[in-house]
Motif scaffolding. Structure first.
Motif, PDB file in Angstrom:
ATOM      1  N   HIS A 151     -27.782 -19.603  -8.095  1.00 12.30           N
ATOM      2  CA  HIS A 151     -28.138 -20.250  -6.814  1.00 12.30           C
ATOM      3  C   HIS A 151     -28.468 -19.163  -5.805  1.00 12.30           C
ATOM      4  CE1 HIS A 151     -28.271 -22.796  -3.346  1.00 12.30           C
ATOM      5  NE2 HIS A 151     -27.996 -23.858  -4.090  1.00 12.30           N
ATOM      6  N   ASP A 180     -31.765 -22.018  -2.557  1.00 13.64           N
ATOM      7  CA  ASP A 180     -32.491 -23.289  -2.573  1.00 13.64           C
ATOM      8  C   ASP A 180     -31.950 -24.148  -3.716  1.00 13.64           C
ATOM      9  OD1 ASP A 180     -35.082 -24.654  -4.065  1.00 13.64           O
ATOM     10  OD2 ASP A 180     -35.154 -24.868  -1.878  1.00 13.64           O
ATOM     11  N   ASP A 181     -31.460 -25.348  -3.372  1.00 10.78           N
ATOM     12  CA  ASP A 181     -30.840 -26.207  -4.384  1.00 10.78           C
ATOM     13  C   ASP A 181     -31.773 -26.538  -5.542  1.00 10.78           C
ATOM     14  OD1 ASP A 181     -28.454 -26.244  -2.966  1.00 10.78           O
ATOM     15  OD2 ASP A 181     -28.714 -28.291  -2.203  1.00 10.78           O
ATOM     16  N   ALA A 182     -33.003 -26.953  -5.245  1.00 14.08           N
ATOM     17  CA  ALA A 182     -33.928 -27.346  -6.316  1.00 14.08           C
ATOM     18  C   ALA A 182     -34.246 -26.161  -7.217  1.00 14.08           C
ATOM     19  CB  ALA A 182     -35.206 -27.936  -5.730  1.00 14.08           C
ATOM     20  N   ALA A 222     -32.395 -23.592  -7.702  1.00 12.28           N
ATOM     21  CA  ALA A 222     -31.170 -23.241  -8.419  1.00 12.28           C
ATOM     22  C   ALA A 222     -30.971 -24.126  -9.644  1.00 12.28           C
ATOM     23  CB  ALA A 222     -29.961 -23.342  -7.494  1.00 12.28           C
ATOM     24  N   ARG A 223     -31.276 -25.416  -9.503  1.00 15.06           N
ATOM     25  CA  ARG A 223     -31.169 -26.321 -10.658  1.00 15.06           C
ATOM     26  C   ARG A 223     -32.098 -25.863 -11.781  1.00 15.06           C
ATOM     27  NH1 ARG A 223     -30.741 -30.114  -6.374  1.00 15.06           N
ATOM     28  NH2 ARG A 223     -32.981 -30.525  -6.418  1.00 15.06           N
ATOM     29  N   PRO A 254     -25.161 -24.218 -10.689  1.00 11.43           N
ATOM     30  CA  PRO A 254     -25.749 -23.975  -9.369  1.00 11.43           C
ATOM     31  C   PRO A 254     -24.880 -24.385  -8.173  1.00 11.43           C
ATOM     32  CG  PRO A 254     -26.723 -25.933 -10.316  1.00 11.43           C
ATOM     33  CD  PRO A 254     -25.789 -25.375 -11.350  1.00 11.43           C
ATOM     34  N   LEU A 255     -23.658 -23.863  -8.109  1.00  6.24           N
ATOM     35  CA  LEU A 255     -22.869 -24.066  -6.890  1.00  6.24           C
ATOM     36  C   LEU A 255     -23.522 -23.285  -5.757  1.00  6.24           C
ATOM     37  CD1 LEU A 255     -19.142 -23.816  -8.035  1.00  6.24           C
ATOM     38  CD2 LEU A 255     -20.319 -25.820  -7.153  1.00  6.24           C
ATOM     39  N   ASP A 301     -24.260 -26.502  -4.827  1.00 10.63           N
ATOM     40  CA  ASP A 301     -24.770 -27.860  -5.033  1.00 10.63           C
ATOM     41  C   ASP A 301     -23.854 -28.533  -6.062  1.00 10.63           C
ATOM     42  OD1 ASP A 301     -26.138 -30.180  -5.743  1.00 10.63           O
ATOM     43  OD2 ASP A 301     -28.096 -29.195  -5.812  1.00 10.63           O
ATOM     44  N   ASP A 333     -23.172 -31.717  -7.056  1.00  6.19           N
ATOM     45  CA  ASP A 333     -23.702 -32.688  -8.013  1.00  6.19           C
ATOM     46  C   ASP A 333     -24.508 -32.000  -9.104  1.00  6.19           C
ATOM     47  OD1 ASP A 333     -22.503 -34.801  -6.662  1.00  6.19           O
ATOM     48  OD2 ASP A 333     -24.302 -35.270  -5.497  1.00  6.19           O
ATOM     49  N   ALA A 334     -25.344 -31.048  -8.716  1.00  6.48           N
ATOM     50  CA  ALA A 334     -26.145 -30.320  -9.703  1.00  6.48           C
ATOM     51  C   ALA A 334     -25.262 -29.463 -10.601  1.00  6.48           C
ATOM     52  CB  ALA A 334     -27.191 -29.460  -9.006  1.00  6.48           C
ATOM     53  N   HIS A 378     -22.015 -18.498  -1.822  1.00  2.64           N
ATOM     54  CA  HIS A 378     -22.541 -18.245  -0.477  1.00  2.64           C
ATOM     55  C   HIS A 378     -21.423 -18.187   0.561  1.00  2.64           C
ATOM     56  CE1 HIS A 378     -26.548 -18.575  -2.107  1.00  2.64           C
ATOM     57  NE2 HIS A 378     -26.166 -19.669  -2.728  1.00  2.64           N
TER      58      HIS A 378
END
Length: 141
Positions: free
Chosen positions: A64, A67-69, A71-72, A100-101, A103, A105-106, A130
């Motif tokens: 990660h 950016d969450d997306a 990172a997924r 991907p912490l 986040d 859920d992801a 982070h």
């Protein structure tokens, strides 16, 4: 193989997509240059050190990068690469999946995929995501 049953559970893998992603962002590996890595060079090092098995995981900064997306996607690519290395060398490698912490859920989704579909041996957790440490109440789920 005449090696004792030594297992390196802190064996860093450098998937090409991870190295390229870090390099494109001007990042390094926790203050260290990103090393060249291949299964063959890793096996040579394991042999030299008398280690039977290396359990691979990516090191800092993890998957990660802000950016969450992204990172997924990076987590999935890194984990699928690790699974392929294990598939090609099952007697030499295991694999801890990157998640991907922060986040949550992801991270849960990727952990389930890596463990159930890819056969990962576990997941690797960075000491913080982070600046938020694992005991933070936000990570309770």
């Amino acid at each position: 193989m005449n090696f004792p049953a030594r297992i390196d559970v802190h064996h860093h893998i450098v998937p090409p997509v991870w190295a390229e992603t870090l390099a494109a962002r001007g990042l390094n590996s926790g203050g260290w240059a990103i090393p060249a890595w291949s299964p063959e060079s890793a096996i040579a090092m394991l042999d030299q050190q008398g280690i039977a098995t290396g359990v691979m995981s990516v090191t800092s900064p993890g998957v990660h990068l802000g950016d969450d997306a992204a990172a997924r996607d990076l987590a999935r690519a890194v984990n699928e690469y690790g699974a392929e290395v294990v598939k090609d060398h099952p007697d030499r490698f295991g694999h801890f999946a990157g998640i991907p912490l922060p986040d949550i859920d992801a991270a849960v989704t990727e952990a389930m995929y890596a463990l159930d579909a890819l056969g990962a041996d576990g997941v690797v957790l960075m000491s913080n995501a982070h600046g938020k440490y694992l005991g933070d109440p936000d990570f309770e789920p």
